[in-house]
Design an enzyme around this catalytic site. Structure first.
Site: not given
Ligand SMILES: [Zn+2]
Lengths: 234, 445
Positions: B205, B208, B227, B230, B355
């Site tokens: 997120c 948060c 999320c 939050c 890579d």
């Molecule tokens: Zn969040």
């Protein structure tokens, strides 16, 4: 079903997930089969419980700096159990950013020096010339074999007290441009800059598996396992 | 235009017509010459054109070409950088070699993330179109958030430009910006509660730092995210896929905002490309039915797929450059109802990314449920590719270090069609051999 079962924690496997560490886990599973051993892997990430007793192997991979900083916010909550795991001689592989996280300090995405989780004694810094390291790396490893891999790191690492190098650089850069060392070994924690190291270096996978088996099955006769020859997968 | 710029522009014209006939690589030389004479030559086009900048990891070229096709209905003079040469000199080339627009023209420019800031210096776009951000080549410079920061530097220099962004990519909604915003995305599925597979990029997120969840996932880390910690979530969509009626390896039939569109190639990522072009065209005032026609009239614009007939076999060549590219291609070819053969060609020169650890994150194992009697891995880094397939549990995989030999190897496959999923350098080697045997037109790049 194989004779032996090992539980693997893929630590922060949904964050430090950019540089093919699933390949290291696939190698452990593949060589596990040759040793009559099933390896079960589980991601253990932020806010997940981690108990040293639940796992026989750990892979802590390489990733991007933003995700490394999120793992950093969380790893203190697992520090005591990780300490117990490492000091107990259980096998762990830490690659790139995972390697840096375990040390004393490293440099974050804002070029600030931050404390590592201080489980091991090395420290990682910006190279004095600022040049990131990328290319093929060949080392003479402490297992006696030559190990091959691709290194791709923007920090250089210096070993601390009690740590041995995983090997001496034959070609490439390794930990830093000063001392010809690559990687770090403390007890059975193996740290390296080589991405997907176990895919090209089955001997290290075998070593980790044998240690894990001896820890989990102290009374087992592992002669057959010890005698398994590791051949180049291709 | 200053005298100096006029001269520079004139020399650009001259060098294009002269050099284009002599060298194959004429594509960005006129711009190079013009920039040598006047490094700020782009500045002199700022009032003659409206500008749109298209940025993101995957799909820029397709979305740009499609948008141009639709916008030609409204603007008689539409420029774009067609060869994918998106550096400053490529962009300079298209201006100095274009005829002077009679009225205000439009330039739709596909610009690399790092170059947005250099281009926005010269003119303020009406809109930015942002397709997606994935890890591309695995150098440290291209970390996801570092790339996003470089794009934002350019965006912040044009606060009035409308940002038309893929709402399904969480990173595009991670900072507050003064710009007007338009969001496009998928809205064709019921909402559940999912997490992305652990090897997905950018599942944190942005507000948060908890692991993000999804109502549904379209591919990679794209979808209706939210999320659980939050409450941050995907913004409300302005333009949306309301239905996917059909999706095969050859085409898709979808509804955008309730209206049906045919997309003449497969793959969810091409639906996103078409939706990005649709959103831009709608924003610029083109109507839905004109856009619909533009899609079916120009099927060659979509994707990098190329079909080559070799005897009674068909080789379908698809270039990939990163893990998400492979996974979207796998999703597409799995919709093929016929049995097919599969080849993966791995190279690791700078143009490919040195890579190769990304191959371990590709979901090759999802091919196992399909009728694929023949596998091959090859090109310079065939050993790494062979190890990848071996550890993935594939048995009897064929190996061919030389991409050119695929022309012979295809004769041994037990199916009619072989998909060749290939890195850039191996694709060049294969195409060169195909051209030498007159199986394709060698002039194309
Ligand atoms: Zn969040």
């Amino acid at each position: 079903m194989a004779k032996y079962q090992l539980q693997l924690a893929h630590l922060y496997g949904n964050l430090l997930n950019t540089y093919g560490d699933l390949g290291n886990i696939m190698a452990l599973k593949y060589y596990g089969q040759l040793l009559d051993t099933d390896v079960q892997s589980r991601v253990v990430s932020v806010e997940d419980e981690f108990s040293a007793d639940d796992y026989d192997l750990i892979v802590l991979g390489a990733g991007q700096k933003f995700e490394q900083s999120i793992a950093r916010e969380d790893i203190d909550s697992k520090r005591d159990e990780l300490h117990r795991y490492i000091e107990g001689g259980k096998p762990m592989l830490a690659v790139g950013e995972g390697y840096q996280l375990l040390g004393q300090s490293y440099i974050n995405q804002r070029n600030e020096k931050v404390a590592g989780d201080k489980l091991l004694s090395h420290r990682s810094e910006l190279p004095t010339d600022g040049e990131p390291v990328q290319g093929e790396l060949v080392i003479k490893s402490l297992l006696g074999t030559n190990m091959h891999g691709h290194e791709n790191h923007d920090l250089v690492t210096f070993l601390g007290n009690g740590e041995k190098a995983l090997g001496t650089v034959i070609e490439g850069v390794g930990n830093n441009r000063d001392d010809d060392t690559e990687g770090a070994v403390y007890k059975n924690t193996f740290c390296t800059n080589m991405h997907t190291v176990l895919d090209r270096n089955g001997e290290l996978a075998k070593k980790m598996l044998l240690v894990a088996l001896a820890n989990k099955y102290p009374d087992a006769d592992l002669t057959v396992q010890q005698n398994v020859k590791i051949e180049s997968p291709y | 235009m200053s005298l100096r710029s006029s001269v520079a522009a004139g020399v650009g014209h001259l060098s294009y017509s002269v050099l284009h006939g002599i060298f194959n690589r004429g594509s960005s030389l006129p711009g190079l010459v013009a920039l040598k004479l006047d490094p700020d030559i782009l500045y002199h086009y700022k009032d003659r054109y409206d500008f749109v900048i298209v940025g993101g990891t995957n799909g820029k070229t397709t979305a740009t070409a499609l948008a141009v096709q639709t916008l030609k209905q409204k603007y008689p003079d539409v420029l774009y950088n067609p060869t994918g040469s998106n550096m400053k000199r490529g962009i300079a080339t298209i201006f100095v070699t274009a005829p002077k627009p009679k009225k205000k023209g439009l330039a739709v420019l596909e610009v690399d993330e790092a170059n947005i800031v250099r281009i926005v210096k010269y003119f303020k776009p009406k809109a930015f179109v942002l397709t997606n951000l994935f890890r591309d080549q695995l150098d440290r410079y291209s970390e996801l958030y570092a790339t996003w920061d470089r794009m934002l530097e350019g965006v912040r220099m044009a606060p009035k430009a409308t940002i038309i962004a893929n709402a399904d990519d969480p990173i595009f909604n991670s900072v507050d910006l003064p710009n007007p915003r338009i969001w496009y995305g998928f809205n064709d599925q019921p909402m559940g509660d999912l997490e992305a597979p652990s090897n997905t990029d950018g599942v944190v997120c942005p507000k948060c730092h908890h692991i993000i969840h999804y109502g549904f996932i379209t591919y990679g880390g794209l979808g209706a995210y939210f999320c659980p910690n939050c409450g941050h979530k995907r913004p409300k969509l302005d333009y949306e896929v309301t239905t996917v009626e059909r999706m095969t390896s050859a085409d898709s039939v979808v509804k955008f905002d309730g209206n049906e569109f045919k997309i003449p190639v497969g793959g969810a990522y091409n639906i996103y490309n078409a939706l990005a072009a649709y959103s831009l065209a709608r924003f610029m005032g083109v109507n839905s039915s004109s856009i619909k026609n533009a899609f079916v009239e120009s099927p060659e614009i979509f994707g990098r797929q190329e079909k080559v007939q070799i005897g009674d076999k068909e080789m379908v060549i698809i270039m990939v450059k990163n893990q998400i590219g492979v996974d979207t291609v796998l999703d597409m070819i799995k919709t093929d109802k016929e049995p097919f053969s599969f080849a993966f060609l791995l190279t690791a020169l700078p143009a490919d990314g040195e890579d190769t650890s990304w191959i371990w994150d590709c979901n090759f194992e999802t091919l196992k449920g399909h009728n694929i009697p023949y596998y091959l891995v090859g090109a310079a880094n065939y050993k790494d590719a062979a190890t990848r397939f071996k550890f993935g549990g594939f048995k009897g995989v064929n190996v061919e270090p030389d991409p050119a030999k695929l022309i012979d190897r295809i004769k041994e496959i037990p199916t009619k069609r072989m998909y060749v999923v290939t890195c850039y350098t191996a694709m060049r080697q294969l195409r060169k051999a195909l051209a030498e045997q007159k199986l394709i037109d060698g002039g194309m790049e």
